[in-house]
Every structure is written in structure tokens, then in C-alpha cells.
Design a protein around this motif. Sequence first.
Motif, short mmCIF file in Angstrom:
data_model
loop_
_atom_site.label_atom_id
_atom_site.label_comp_id
_atom_site.label_asym_id
_atom_site.label_seq_id
_atom_site.Cartn_x
_atom_site.Cartn_y
_atom_site.Cartn_z
N GLY A 1 0.84 -1.20 0.00
CA GLY A 1 0.00 0.00 0.00
C GLY A 1 0.86 1.24 0.00
N SER A 2 0.30 2.34 0.45
CA SER A 2 1.08 3.58 0.54
C SER A 2 0.51 4.49 1.63
CB SER A 2 1.05 4.33 -0.79
OG SER A 2 1.63 5.61 -0.61
N ALA A 3 1.43 5.10 2.38
CA ALA A 3 1.01 6.07 3.40
C ALA A 3 0.27 7.23 2.77
CB ALA A 3 2.23 6.57 4.17
N LEU A 4 0.49 7.46 1.47
CA LEU A 4 -0.24 8.55 0.80
C LEU A 4 -1.73 8.23 0.73
CD1 LEU A 4 2.10 9.65 -2.13
CD2 LEU A 4 1.94 10.55 0.19
N GLY A 5 -2.09 6.97 0.93
CA GLY A 5 -3.50 6.58 0.96
C GLY A 5 -4.11 6.69 2.34
N ASP A 6 -3.36 7.25 3.28
CA ASP A 6 -3.84 7.40 4.66
C ASP A 6 -4.33 8.82 4.88
OD1 ASP A 6 -3.93 6.35 7.48
OD2 ASP A 6 -2.61 8.07 7.77
N SER A 7 -5.59 8.99 5.28
CA SER A 7 -6.15 10.35 5.38
C SER A 7 -5.50 11.14 6.50
CB SER A 7 -7.68 10.32 5.51
OG SER A 7 -8.04 9.46 6.54
N GLU A 8 -5.12 10.44 7.60
CA GLU A 8 -4.50 11.16 8.72
C GLU A 8 -3.17 11.78 8.29
OE1 GLU A 8 -3.11 10.16 13.20
OE2 GLU A 8 -4.59 8.80 12.30
N LEU A 9 -2.36 10.98 7.58
CA LEU A 9 -1.07 11.50 7.10
C LEU A 9 -1.29 12.64 6.10
CD1 LEU A 9 2.27 10.11 6.41
CD2 LEU A 9 1.11 10.95 4.37
N THR A 10 -2.28 12.47 5.23
CA THR A 10 -2.57 13.51 4.23
C THR A 10 -2.86 14.85 4.91
OG1 THR A 10 -3.50 11.83 2.78
CG2 THR A 10 -4.13 14.11 2.32
N LEU A 11 -3.65 14.78 5.99
CA LEU A 11 -4.02 16.02 6.69
C LEU A 11 -2.85 16.59 7.47
CD1 LEU A 11 -7.57 14.86 7.79
CD2 LEU A 11 -7.03 16.61 6.10
N LYS A 12 -2.13 15.70 8.17
CA LYS A 12 -1.01 16.15 9.01
C LYS A 12 0.09 16.77 8.15
CE LYS A 12 -0.44 13.27 12.90
NZ LYS A 12 0.20 12.08 13.39
N ALA A 13 0.42 16.11 7.04
CA ALA A 13 1.52 16.58 6.20
C ALA A 13 1.06 17.55 5.12
CB ALA A 13 2.22 15.39 5.56
N GLU A 14 -0.26 17.75 5.05
CA GLU A 14 -0.84 18.62 4.02
C GLU A 14 -0.35 18.22 2.63
OE1 GLU A 14 -0.29 22.70 5.25
OE2 GLU A 14 -1.20 22.32 7.20
N VAL A 15 -0.52 16.93 2.31
CA VAL A 15 -0.11 16.40 1.01
C VAL A 15 -1.23 16.62 0.01
CG1 VAL A 15 0.65 14.39 -0.29
CG2 VAL A 15 1.31 14.63 2.11
N THR A 16 -1.00 17.49 -0.95
CA THR A 16 -2.01 17.72 -1.99
C THR A 16 -1.63 17.02 -3.30
OG1 THR A 16 -0.88 19.76 -2.58
CG2 THR A 16 -2.73 19.95 -1.06
N ALA A 17 -0.33 16.68 -3.42
CA ALA A 17 0.15 16.07 -4.67
C ALA A 17 -0.31 14.62 -4.81
CB ALA A 17 1.68 16.11 -4.68
N ARG A 18 -0.17 14.09 -6.01
CA ARG A 18 -0.48 12.69 -6.33
C ARG A 18 -1.86 12.28 -5.85
NH1 ARG A 18 5.06 9.32 -5.55
NH2 ARG A 18 6.38 10.92 -6.37
N ALA A 19 -2.87 13.09 -6.17
CA ALA A 19 -4.23 12.83 -5.68
C ALA A 19 -4.77 11.50 -6.20
CB ALA A 19 -5.14 13.98 -6.08
N GLY A 20 -4.67 11.27 -7.51
CA GLY A 20 -5.22 10.04 -8.09
C GLY A 20 -4.60 8.80 -7.46
N TYR A 21 -3.29 8.81 -7.34
CA TYR A 21 -2.56 7.68 -6.74
C TYR A 21 -2.98 7.48 -5.29
CZ TYR A 21 1.60 5.29 -4.83
OH TYR A 21 2.48 4.43 -4.19
N SER A 22 -3.04 8.58 -4.52
CA SER A 22 -3.38 8.48 -3.09
C SER A 22 -4.79 7.92 -2.90
CB SER A 22 -3.30 9.86 -2.43
OG SER A 22 -2.05 10.46 -2.68
N ILE A 23 -5.72 8.40 -3.72
CA ILE A 23 -7.12 7.94 -3.61
C ILE A 23 -7.20 6.45 -3.95
CG2 ILE A 23 -9.41 8.19 -4.67
CD1 ILE A 23 -8.66 11.25 -4.98
N ALA A 24 -6.47 6.04 -4.98
CA ALA A 24 -6.47 4.63 -5.38
C ALA A 24 -5.85 3.75 -4.28
CB ALA A 24 -5.71 4.45 -6.69
N LYS A 25 -4.78 4.24 -3.64
CA LYS A 25 -4.14 3.45 -2.59
C LYS A 25 -5.06 3.36 -1.35
CE LYS A 25 -0.02 2.09 -4.15
NZ LYS A 25 0.39 0.69 -4.25
N ALA A 26 -5.87 4.40 -1.10
CA ALA A 26 -6.84 4.33 0.00
C ALA A 26 -7.87 3.25 -0.32
CB ALA A 26 -7.52 5.68 0.20
#
Length: 265
Positions: A142-167
Motif C-alpha cells: 500500500g502507501s502512506a499517501l492513501g492514509d487520510s490522517e497522514l494527508t491532513l497532518k503533512a498537508e499532502v495535496t500532490a499525487r491525488a489520483g494515486y493516493s485515492i487509489a491506494k486508500a
Amino acid sequence: MSSYVITGASRGIGLEFVRQLSANSENKVFALVRNKATATKLKNLARNNITILEADVTDGKALQLAAAEVSKATDNKLDYLINNAGATTDPGLTLDQFPDPEAVEKDLVENFRTNAISVVHSTNAFLPLLKNGSAKKVLTVGSALGDSELTLKAEVTARAGYSIAKAALNLVVAKYAAQYKAQGFVFLSINPGSVDTSADAISEPSAGTIAENTALFKAITTNLPNHKGRITPEESVRLQLEVFNRWTVEETGAFVSQHGSKKFV
Ligand SMILES: NC(=O)c1ccc[n+]([C@@H]2O[C@H](COP(=O)([O-])OP(=O)(O)OC[C@H]3O[C@@H](n4cnc5c(N)ncnc54)[C@H](OP(=O)(O)O)[C@@H]3O)[C@@H](O)[C@H]2O)c1
């Protein structure tokens, strides 16, 4: 003797899974690649216990054909499946920056096919063999980019399609886990860490990739000061295998870090 199927085995983390698992000559390793001709590093391992098979993971039929090949060689059994193959598009755009609705939809669908539907296809293809195997274990990368908590904490806006798919992928894993717990299966999604696989890259990064990576690393290093930087494929795979080997059916369906915890940085 244990048998393993590893997808995305031509390079990066998948190649390292093949390298570490085939080091034990008792193991039988089936390495799935998109294109045998270009899988040079894999072919150079040149070990008798590695069989290279071709399958694009977005092609369910190709995966069924690969499973039929494995079945012939193992008397219709498989112990472990490692769903490693994955890819990200590199638009360098946040969800609201695509030029039109078609463009954002195309990016989302492409990432979903490669990173989530692919795992449904490969799991379905190999399940009949896994049911006859002795381990009944499936590791999905999987990928931590698919984790909503990490997304919010790190304010990751990049790689949206990939992150959503990994979630979504983590729910794919949970669905199989819920269905097959009673039969003793262990399904697990592991974030491999931030892994430097650039040594195996097949092409120079595009401007889009550079923009995405810059935005991503800025977000992570600014907002997550405990981030320790990138690790090698060797360390990532060694840690993932330790977690995978000790994971039990009671904990099936989880998404964890390479250390087996819910802490992704
Ligand atoms: N590296 C990291 O920091 C990191 C972090 C989190 C998660 N991950 C995940 O870890 C996994 C491996 O990543 P990596 O860093 O090793 O990536 P990589 O170096 O880019 O390698 C990706 C592998 O997946 C294969 N692949 C891609 N699309 C495929 C398809 N449609 N059909 C079959 N094979 C396909 C590639 O094959 P080709 O050689 O044919 O392209 C290659 O073997 C991926 O699922 C990725 O999302 C990586």
C-alpha cells in the motif's frame, strides 16, 4: 519448500522481494513482469528457483494465464502472493487544477485501474491456488499517501489520483480479509516506507514528476519533522517480510507501516 508469486518484479521493491526470497534455495519464486525482454536486472539474478512470467496487472485474463502456468509447476498450489506492482501518474496538479472534468476523471480512473483493480484481478487469479497452499498469506504493498490522517497532518495535496487509489486498495484488502478469515487467510497491506528505487528507474523523471516530488517532499519534511528520509529497497523489504511473517489471522485486513504499526512517519 514455500512458493511465492510477486507482481511488479522487474525493478524496485518487487525486484528486491525476488532477490531476498529466492536467496533461500528451498523457495520457489514466480516473478511477474510486464515485459520479460526489458526485465534485465531480474534476469541477471539467474537463480534456478526463479521463474519469470509475463502479465500486465491491469489485465485480468493475463493474470489468469500466469496463474495457470504457476499451477502447472506447483501442482495447483501457492503459499504466498505479494501484490507489489503499482504506478503513479505525474500530473503535478491538485484535484482542482486539471484543465477539464475529462482530464481529472482520466487521471483518477488510470490510477484506480493500476493500483486498486489490479489487486482484485491478481488476488482473484491466484486465490484458487492459495486455497490449496499451506500459508494462505497475501501481502499487498500500500502507501502512506492513501492514509487520510497522514494527508491532513503533512498537508499532502500532490499525487491525488494515486493516493485515492491506494486508500481504496486498503478496502480491497479488508474485503478479502473479511471474506476469508474463517478459512485461515491472512491479508495485509503494508506501506513500504519512503523507498529510494531510483537506481532501477527506466527513464529520467519528467517535469511533472519533479514538480510532484518537490511538492510532496516539501509537505512531508515541513510538516513531519520526524520523517527520517528515504530507505533502501533492501531495508524496506527486510522489514516488510518480518511484519508479514509474524502477522496472524486475528489481525487480518490491516494496513500498517513497514514496522507493523499505524505510525507512517
Ligand atoms: N518507493 C516508494 O517510496 C513507495 C512508497 C509507497 C508505496 N510504494 C508502492 O510500492 C510498490 C513498488 O513501488 P516501487 O517504488 O518499487 O516502484 P517502481 O520502481 O516504479 O516499480 C514499479 C513496478 O511495478 C510494475 N508495474 C507498474 N505498472 C504495472 C502494470 N500495469 N502491470 C505490471 N507491472 C506493473 C513496474 O513494471 P515495469 O518495469 O514494466 O514498469 C515495476 O516492476 C508500488 O505499489 C508503489 O505504489 C512505493
